[in-house]
Design a protein around this motif. Structure first.
Motif, PDB file in Angstrom:
ATOM      1  N   LEU A 201       1.137  -1.056  -0.290  1.00  0.00           N
ATOM      2  CA  LEU A 201       0.012   0.016  -0.451  1.00  0.00           C
ATOM      3  C   LEU A 201       1.024   1.203  -0.032  1.00  0.00           C
ATOM      4  O   LEU A 201       2.100   1.122   0.272  1.00  0.00           O
ATOM      5  CB  LEU A 201      -1.018  -0.330   0.708  1.00  0.00           C
ATOM      6  CG  LEU A 201      -2.002   1.275   1.515  1.00  0.00           C
ATOM      7  CD1 LEU A 201      -3.420   0.606   1.864  1.00  0.00           C
ATOM      8  CD2 LEU A 201      -1.315   3.145   1.966  1.00  0.00           C
ATOM      9  N   CYS A 202       0.571   2.654  -1.038  1.00  0.00           N
ATOM     10  CA  CYS A 202       1.445   3.655  -1.131  1.00  0.00           C
ATOM     11  C   CYS A 202       0.900   4.908  -0.575  1.00  0.00           C
ATOM     12  O   CYS A 202       0.344   5.303  -1.526  1.00  0.00           O
ATOM     13  CB  CYS A 202       1.903   3.273  -2.588  1.00  0.00           C
ATOM     14  SG  CYS A 202       3.165   4.783  -3.032  1.00  0.00           S
ATOM     15  N   GLY A 203       0.804   5.108   0.814  1.00  0.00           N
ATOM     16  CA  GLY A 203       0.393   6.305   0.930  1.00  0.00           C
ATOM     17  C   GLY A 203       0.772   6.217   2.729  1.00  0.00           C
ATOM     18  O   GLY A 203       0.909   5.155   3.746  1.00  0.00           O
ATOM     19  N   GLU A 204       0.938   7.463   3.473  1.00  0.00           N
ATOM     20  CA  GLU A 204       0.988   7.202   4.717  1.00  0.00           C
ATOM     21  C   GLU A 204       0.349   6.981   5.257  1.00  0.00           C
ATOM     22  O   GLU A 204      -0.831   7.082   5.034  1.00  0.00           O
ATOM     23  CB  GLU A 204       1.585   8.983   4.950  1.00  0.00           C
ATOM     24  CG  GLU A 204       2.555   9.671   4.527  1.00  0.00           C
ATOM     25  CD  GLU A 204       2.920   9.732   2.753  1.00  0.00           C
ATOM     26  OE1 GLU A 204       1.703   9.304   2.731  1.00  0.00           O
ATOM     27  OE2 GLU A 204       3.081  10.552   2.498  1.00  0.00           O
ATOM     28  N   GLU A 205       1.346   5.991   7.247  1.00  0.00           N
ATOM     29  CA  GLU A 205      -0.011   5.895   7.606  1.00  0.00           C
ATOM     30  C   GLU A 205      -1.447   6.634   8.536  1.00  0.00           C
ATOM     31  O   GLU A 205      -2.337   5.767   8.461  1.00  0.00           O
ATOM     32  CB  GLU A 205       0.736   5.528   9.272  1.00  0.00           C
ATOM     33  CG  GLU A 205       1.730   4.372   8.460  1.00  0.00           C
ATOM     34  CD  GLU A 205       0.998   3.019   8.157  1.00  0.00           C
ATOM     35  OE1 GLU A 205       0.249   2.189   8.646  1.00  0.00           O
ATOM     36  OE2 GLU A 205       1.763   2.545   7.243  1.00  0.00           O
ATOM     37  N   GLU A 206      -1.101   8.111   8.393  1.00  0.00           N
ATOM     38  CA  GLU A 206      -2.059   8.253   9.220  1.00  0.00           C
ATOM     39  C   GLU A 206      -3.428   8.349   7.228  1.00  0.00           C
ATOM     40  O   GLU A 206      -4.243   8.796   8.042  1.00  0.00           O
ATOM     41  CB  GLU A 206      -1.239  10.188   8.492  1.00  0.00           C
ATOM     42  CG  GLU A 206      -0.046  10.773   9.845  1.00  0.00           C
ATOM     43  CD  GLU A 206       0.896  10.491   8.822  1.00  0.00           C
ATOM     44  OE1 GLU A 206       1.778  10.548   9.753  1.00  0.00           O
ATOM     45  OE2 GLU A 206       1.334   9.599   7.781  1.00  0.00           O
ATOM     46  N   LYS A 207      -2.905   8.422   6.209  1.00  0.00           N
ATOM     47  CA  LYS A 207      -4.033   8.272   5.560  1.00  0.00           C
ATOM     48  C   LYS A 207      -4.969   7.172   5.311  1.00  0.00           C
ATOM     49  O   LYS A 207      -5.868   6.696   5.225  1.00  0.00           O
ATOM     50  CB  LYS A 207      -3.606   8.077   3.845  1.00  0.00           C
ATOM     51  CG  LYS A 207      -2.991   9.503   3.606  1.00  0.00           C
ATOM     52  CD  LYS A 207      -3.960  10.532   3.199  1.00  0.00           C
ATOM     53  CE  LYS A 207      -3.926  11.978   3.084  1.00  0.00           C
ATOM     54  NZ  LYS A 207      -4.620  13.411   2.491  1.00  0.00           N
ATOM     55  N   VAL A 208      -3.874   5.402   6.146  1.00  0.00           N
ATOM     56  CA  VAL A 208      -4.554   4.255   6.530  1.00  0.00           C
ATOM     57  C   VAL A 208      -5.646   4.747   7.139  1.00  0.00           C
ATOM     58  O   VAL A 208      -6.607   4.221   7.260  1.00  0.00           O
ATOM     59  CB  VAL A 208      -3.493   3.858   6.459  1.00  0.00           C
ATOM     60  CG1 VAL A 208      -3.665   2.103   7.219  1.00  0.00           C
ATOM     61  CG2 VAL A 208      -2.436   3.264   4.982  1.00  0.00           C
ATOM     62  N   PHE A 209      -4.748   5.065   8.236  1.00  0.00           N
ATOM     63  CA  PHE A 209      -6.133   6.072   9.535  1.00  0.00           C
ATOM     64  C   PHE A 209      -6.845   6.323   9.095  1.00  0.00           C
ATOM     65  O   PHE A 209      -8.442   5.851   9.549  1.00  0.00           O
ATOM     66  CB  PHE A 209      -4.915   6.403  10.975  1.00  0.00           C
ATOM     67  CG  PHE A 209      -6.051   6.697  12.248  1.00  0.00           C
ATOM     68  CD1 PHE A 209      -6.590   5.720  12.786  1.00  0.00           C
ATOM     69  CD2 PHE A 209      -6.766   7.964  11.891  1.00  0.00           C
ATOM     70  CE1 PHE A 209      -6.835   6.467  14.068  1.00  0.00           C
ATOM     71  CE2 PHE A 209      -7.309   8.663  13.544  1.00  0.00           C
ATOM     72  CZ  PHE A 209      -8.141   7.024  14.218  1.00  0.00           C
ATOM     73  N   GLU A 210      -7.509   7.287   8.609  1.00  0.00           N
ATOM     74  CA  GLU A 210      -7.836   8.362   8.105  1.00  0.00           C
ATOM     75  C   GLU A 210      -9.118   7.525   6.982  1.00  0.00           C
ATOM     76  O   GLU A 210     -10.062   7.121   7.637  1.00  0.00           O
ATOM     77  CB  GLU A 210      -8.296   9.100   7.284  1.00  0.00           C
ATOM     78  CG  GLU A 210      -7.302  10.100   7.807  1.00  0.00           C
ATOM     79  CD  GLU A 210      -6.201  11.033   7.349  1.00  0.00           C
ATOM     80  OE1 GLU A 210      -6.252  11.272   6.520  1.00  0.00           O
ATOM     81  OE2 GLU A 210      -6.469  12.640   8.757  1.00  0.00           O
ATOM     82  N   ALA A 211      -8.870   6.419   6.725  1.00  0.00           N
ATOM     83  CA  ALA A 211      -9.376   5.801   5.663  1.00  0.00           C
ATOM     84  C   ALA A 211     -10.388   4.607   6.028  1.00  0.00           C
ATOM     85  O   ALA A 211     -11.561   4.104   5.983  1.00  0.00           O
ATOM     86  CB  ALA A 211      -8.855   4.933   4.486  1.00  0.00           C
ATOM     87  N   LEU A 212      -9.744   4.589   7.359  1.00  0.00           N
ATOM     88  CA  LEU A 212     -10.687   2.907   8.573  1.00  0.00           C
ATOM     89  C   LEU A 212     -11.777   3.663   8.885  1.00  0.00           C
ATOM     90  O   LEU A 212     -12.231   3.746   8.904  1.00  0.00           O
ATOM     91  CB  LEU A 212      -9.496   2.800   9.298  1.00  0.00           C
ATOM     92  CG  LEU A 212      -9.752   2.247  10.676  1.00  0.00           C
ATOM     93  CD1 LEU A 212     -11.036   1.140  10.438  1.00  0.00           C
ATOM     94  CD2 LEU A 212      -8.195   1.598  11.859  1.00  0.00           C
ATOM     95  N   MET A 213     -11.341   4.999   9.303  1.00  0.00           N
ATOM     96  CA  MET A 213     -13.047   6.090  10.842  1.00  0.00           C
ATOM     97  C   MET A 213     -13.571   6.177   9.096  1.00  0.00           C
ATOM     98  O   MET A 213     -14.881   6.048   9.796  1.00  0.00           O
ATOM     99  CB  MET A 213     -11.639   7.062  11.086  1.00  0.00           C
ATOM    100  CG  MET A 213     -10.780   7.158  12.496  1.00  0.00           C
ATOM    101  SD  MET A 213     -11.092   5.434  13.551  1.00  0.00           S
ATOM    102  CE  MET A 213     -12.686   6.262  13.872  1.00  0.00           C
TER     103      MET A 213
END
Length: 594
Positions: A201-213
């Motif tokens: 996955l090519c994205g900062e972990e902050e974006k991963v968390f935001e997508a989850l929420m």
């Protein structure tokens, strides 16, 4: 055999045999199909009509049976269609059926945005794999972050693996944009978990968390039971601590889950331990996950003095795939003997002598660079203006040490930047104020090796700062005699790279002992050094020649600790010294793509 001096007509590739000639007419089969298509269009010799709704398309059973396993089974087995004059095909539109039959007789079909989906469905149903693949290739060329998840669903329905693979690649490599699409909210928990947990996955972990929420809150009552398994896919150790502190640590949804609270508490201890407890090195997060493979190490040079010894604003990135140096956004201003560090995927340039505008004065400014945006911005200024100082980063902090102040005095003071709260604070001063020491952090301790006093004499000291206790102590040693040399952490040792010497010393903090490594080719100082993938890279600097002259360098060398050997990596674009040489780990974007 053809007469001498003539060639075979187009479409012929005759082959001589011992007893004659093998005649090959490669146009024959296509001409045969063309004739059959003419018969079909004129309803000559046709023996079956393929029907959908009220549309009837006359065909030849033998041609259809020869073209696909679907029709072969229909007309060559004991199905009732074998004897019927009209065969109904359900689920195919009239226009699509015409195109399929035309493809059977001509081998051609025009694929457009309007017809690709019905064509693809028909090709899948009627078992025309090459047509299915052609439709897949067309859709692959049309993939975007907004439609790739829908394409994956389509590819699963139609069992089209090439489209699925390409669409998933887009979903992973363009994840920040995919995360804003409506389709992401419609994924099931298992599908989202598969994406969030993917190493590519090519994205900062902050974006991963935001997508989850965003996904959970789209249907909170039904989805909140999945919070823990999804939250476990977020690699918290790579999230900016300020983001964690402000947006994750107190999130009500996470706090309502006992398991998530446990993860949060462990992450807090791991992130913020350096000013909470002295046992931080022993703490390990409950997950042992490396950064995603999309993160890369980039070697960056910035500032310093080039060819004509003018202070430069250049920022250079080394592309390891092409072995070329690329220009990035220039420093906002010329800075003489500033210091620079990397922290949380950004570069911080601290202080320096501001050059130009008629006067040169020490600066307390901090400039922050984002490789993702290729942009500079002004950060929180230091408490004290300084140049010829040293800086280093540890956990969430940047330490700015010593240097020369506004009164041209050698300073022993140190200040610390807290990246969570965006503030600078004064810390304990070093025991002996020195200029140009080698600096590195290892195991909760900040080490200053050597340097020079106000009279430019080498200082034979190791000064050690205990980060959690905010205390210093010093050790005298005959091994140290470095000036204007960098230090790097290489494995379990701190390596001091030259400094008016070609000597490389590896210091083991546990045993308090030095080990000599293979010497550099030159007596080198004012150079840069950094570590990538457990190798040491040394850039530019100045060298003392055998007749004690000083010569500027454009050399670019690599030291491998496994073999204790040096190799040349080529040359810098120009001679350079007093520059920063840094490794920045982040996700590549368009201007940094290999």
């Amino acid at each position: 055999m053809l007469p001498l001096g003539t060639s075979a007509p187009p479409g012929r590739m005759d082959e001589e045999l011992p007893d004659g000639l093998l005649f090959k007419d490669h146009d024959f089969s296509s001409e045969l199909l063309r004739q059959l298509n003419g018969f079909r269009q004129n309803r000559m010799l046709t023996d079956v009509s393929i029907c959908t709704g009220t549309q009837e398309v006359p065909c030849h059973r033998s041609v259809l049976a020869s073209s696909s396993p679907y029709f072969r089974a229909m007309f060559c087995s004991n199905f009732r269609e074998r004897r019927e004059a009209k065969v109904q095909l359900k689920g195919i539109e009239a226009g699509t059926l015409e195109q399929i039959v035309s493809y059977v007789y001509t081998g051609q079909v025009r694929i457009t945005a309007d017809n690709v989906l019905p064509l693809m469905e028909a090709a899948s149903m009627l078992q025309y794999p090459k047509l299915l693949e052609a439709c897949s290739s067309y859709l692959q060329s049309q993939l975007t972050p907004s439609n790739c998840l829908g394409m994956i669903r389509l590819s699963e329905i139609l069992s089209c693996e090439t489209l699925k693979k390409k669409a998933r690649e887009v979903a992973l490599t363009r994840f920040p944009e995919v995360a804003t699409s409506a389709d992401l909210k419609e994924l099931c928990a298992l599908e989202l978990r598969d994406y969030l947990g993917d190493d590519g996955l090519c994205g900062e972990e902050e974006k991963v968390f935001e997508a989850l929420m965003v996904w959970v809150k789209h249907d909170l009552q039904a989805r909140k039971r999945h919070v823990q398994e999804l939250f476990e896919q977020v690699r918290l150790q790579y999230i900016h601590p300020a983001f964690f502190h402000h947006f994750i640590a107190n999130e009500a949804l996470l706090q309502s889950s006992p398991s998530c609270r446990t993860i949060l508490e462990t992450a807090k201890r791991q992130m913020f331990a350096s000013y909470v407890t002295t046992s931080a090195p022993d703490l390990q997060p409950p997950w042992h996950v490396p950064p995603r493979t999309s993160y890369q190490d980039f070697l960056i040079l910035l500032g310093g003095r080039k060819d004509n010894q003018e202070t430069t604003r250049d920022v250079l990135l080394y592309n390891r795939q092409t072995n070329q140096w690329e220009n990035l956004a220039k420093l906002p201003t010329r800075l003489y003997k500033a210091s620079a560090v990397t922290l949380h995927r950004s570069i911080y340039v601290l202080g320096g002598m501001a050059v130009g505008a008629g006067k040169n004065v020490p600066s307390h400014n901090v400039y922050i660079y984002s490789l993702k945006l290729n942009q500079w911005r002004l950060g929180q200024p230091m408490l004290v203006a300084r140049y010829s100082h040293r800086s280093t980063a540890h956990k969430n902090f940047i330490f700015s040490i010593g240097g020369i102040g506004e009164g041209q005095e050698v300073m022993g003071s140190m200040e610390r930047y807290n990246s969570i709260f965006n503030i600078w604070e004064s810390m304990a001063s070093m025991p002996v104020g020195v200029l140009h020491p080698a600096v590195a952090v290892k195991d909760q301790r900040l080490y200053l090796f050597g340097g020079e006093d106000i009279m430019q004499n080498p200082v034979r000291l190791i000064q050690v700062y205990h980060i959690s206790r905010n205390t210093w102590f010093k050790m005298e040693t005959r091994m140290i005699k470095n000036v204007c040399a960098p230090a790097v952490v290489l494995g379990e040792r701190i390596v001091i790279v030259g400094g008016y010497t070609r000597r490389i010393l590896a210091y083991d903090p546990q045993s308090n002992k030095f080990v000599k490594c293979a010497d550099m080719k030159d007596r080198r100082m004012h150079h840069g050094a950094t570590v990538m993938e457990n190798k040491l890279y040394v850039t530019g600097g100045r060298r003392l020649t055998t007749d004690c002259n000083i010569e500027d360098l454009a050399s670019f060398d690599c030291y491998d600790p496994e073999t204790d050997t040096w190799t040349s990596q080529g040359q810098l674009p120009h001679k350079l010294f007093d520059h920063a040489c840094l490794t920045l780990q982040c996700i590549p974007h368009i201007h940094t793509s290999p």
